[in-house]
Design an enzyme around this catalytic site. Sequence first.
Site, PDB file in Angstrom:
ATOM      1  N   ARG A  31      -0.341  -9.450  13.280  1.00 21.65           N
ATOM      2  CA  ARG A  31      -0.891  -8.378  12.430  1.00 21.65           C
ATOM      3  C   ARG A  31      -1.819  -8.954  11.360  1.00 21.65           C
ATOM      4  NH1 ARG A  31       4.618  -6.068  10.847  1.00 21.65           N
ATOM      5  NH2 ARG A  31       3.558  -4.679   9.399  1.00 21.65           N
ATOM      6  N   ARG A  63      11.805  -1.288  11.672  1.00 19.59           N
ATOM      7  CA  ARG A  63      10.504  -1.411  12.341  1.00 19.59           C
ATOM      8  C   ARG A  63      10.478  -2.668  13.184  1.00 19.59           C
ATOM      9  NH1 ARG A  63       5.505  -0.238   8.329  1.00 19.59           N
ATOM     10  NH2 ARG A  63       4.539  -1.537   9.938  1.00 19.59           N
ATOM     11  N   LYS A  79       0.823  -1.223   0.000  1.00 19.37           N
ATOM     12  CA  LYS A  79       0.000   0.000   0.000  1.00 19.37           C
ATOM     13  C   LYS A  79       0.852   1.266   0.000  1.00 19.37           C
ATOM     14  CE  LYS A  79      -2.152  -1.054   3.884  1.00 19.37           C
ATOM     15  NZ  LYS A  79      -1.671  -2.378   4.291  1.00 19.37           N
ATOM     16  N   ARG A 138      11.613  -6.882   4.700  1.00 18.40           N
ATOM     17  CA  ARG A 138      11.587  -5.446   4.996  1.00 18.40           C
ATOM     18  C   ARG A 138      12.173  -5.182   6.386  1.00 18.40           C
ATOM     19  NH1 ARG A 138       5.797  -2.432   4.717  1.00 18.40           N
ATOM     20  NH2 ARG A 138       5.579  -3.047   6.890  1.00 18.40           N
ATOM     21  N   ARG A 151      -9.258   0.814   9.441  1.00 24.58           N
ATOM     22  CA  ARG A 151      -8.867  -0.560   9.736  1.00 24.58           C
ATOM     23  C   ARG A 151      -9.907  -1.278  10.590  1.00 24.58           C
ATOM     24  NH1 ARG A 151      -2.973   0.145   9.138  1.00 24.58           N
ATOM     25  NH2 ARG A 151      -1.908  -1.843   9.347  1.00 24.58           N
TER      26      ARG A 151
HETATM   27  P1  ADP Z   1       1.360  -2.364   7.879  1.00 28.54           P
HETATM   28  O1  ADP Z   1       0.223  -2.106   6.925  1.00 28.54           O
HETATM   29  O2  ADP Z   1       2.586  -2.891   7.224  1.00 28.54           O
HETATM   30  O3  ADP Z   1       0.961  -3.158   9.090  1.00 28.54           O
HETATM   31  P2  ADP Z   1       1.172   0.344   8.942  1.00 28.54           P
HETATM   32  O4  ADP Z   1       2.282   1.307   8.923  1.00 28.54           O
HETATM   33  O5  ADP Z   1      -0.051   0.653   8.157  1.00 28.54           O
HETATM   34  O6  ADP Z   1       1.855  -0.986   8.444  1.00 28.54           O
HETATM   35  O7  ADP Z   1       0.717   0.058  10.453  1.00 28.54           O
HETATM   36  C1  ADP Z   1       1.619  -0.286  11.461  1.00 28.54           C
HETATM   37  C2  ADP Z   1       0.901  -0.365  12.810  1.00 28.54           C
HETATM   38  O8  ADP Z   1       0.372   0.936  13.134  1.00 28.54           O
HETATM   39  C3  ADP Z   1      -0.303  -1.291  12.886  1.00 28.54           C
HETATM   40  O9  ADP Z   1       0.054  -2.627  13.151  1.00 28.54           O
HETATM   41  C4  ADP Z   1      -1.082  -0.647  14.059  1.00 28.54           C
HETATM   42  O10 ADP Z   1      -0.518  -0.979  15.309  1.00 28.54           O
HETATM   43  C5  ADP Z   1      -0.851   0.839  13.848  1.00 28.54           C
HETATM   44  N1  ADP Z   1      -1.930   1.425  13.000  1.00 28.54           N
HETATM   45  C6  ADP Z   1      -1.771   1.977  11.767  1.00 28.54           C
HETATM   46  N2  ADP Z   1      -2.950   2.401  11.276  1.00 28.54           N
HETATM   47  C7  ADP Z   1      -3.886   2.093  12.216  1.00 28.54           C
HETATM   48  C8  ADP Z   1      -5.300   2.239  12.294  1.00 28.54           C
HETATM   49  N3  ADP Z   1      -6.005   2.778  11.277  1.00 28.54           N
HETATM   50  N4  ADP Z   1      -5.932   1.817  13.419  1.00 28.54           N
HETATM   51  C9  ADP Z   1      -5.251   1.286  14.438  1.00 28.54           C
HETATM   52  N5  ADP Z   1      -3.920   1.093  14.422  1.00 28.54           N
HETATM   53  C10 ADP Z   1      -3.239   1.481  13.331  1.00 28.54           C
END
Ligand code: ADP
Length: 190
Positions: free
Chosen positions: A146, A134, A14, A128, A89
């Site tokens: 996740r 991360r 994404k 990654r 989400r």
């Molecule tokens: P990825 O899609 O690779 O998991 P992101 O950077 O989108 O990476 O998200 C990393 C973490 O950030 C998630 O596992 C969560 O803990 C938090 N996070 C991101 N966006 C949200 C959201 N919309 N609601 C709740 N937690 C979020």
Amino acid sequence: MINLILFGPPGSGKGTQAAKLVDKYRLVHISTGDLFRYEMGNDTPLGLEAKGYMDKGQLVPDSVTIGMLKNKVDSCPDVEGFIFDGFPRTIPQAEALNELLESMDTSVSALISLDVHDDEIVARLLERGKTSGRKDDANEEVIRKRIEVYESETSPVYDYYAQSGKSMKINGIGSLDDIFGRLSDAIDNL
Ligand code: ADP
């Protein structure tokens, strides 16, 4: 306005594709994950709160996430549209986004989901994790968590927008340019 939700499991590409789409369609990219990491990097109270959840592969609570998202959208007046990446989400987040956009006399144009199977996702995230710094990419257990959270809490958001005919899937396997081409076709056909 064009308001796109770029959807899909962690590691589905994404963020990478959003960066390319922003150049082509002149939309503002909002990644809640990036916003949380920025806050964490600056040791803000919001960052410290988010870190506890993120490092375990859990979602940050809706109230915190929705508040942050609203602030970000409010700080971008007069734009041609948004690409939401990693948001919504959960169903309550989707409802909050609909309300927010409605208050701006606009709406979600489409949700585009990048389809990638689990084994590929785990492999990509572990790869990654070698360079991203991360914590949530470095540990297979956290990655599995996740994916589990994605399946239980996030995938219903696809069905939520499908009810209004806005959800679509594209194949997320292939070269970056192939996937970008598929996404562009989907957007041009909106
Ligand atoms: P990825 O899609 O690779 O998991 P992101 O950077 O989108 O990476 O998200 C990393 C973490 O950030 C998630 O596992 C969560 O803990 C938090 N996070 C991101 N966006 C949200 C959201 N919309 N609601 C709740 N937690 C979020």
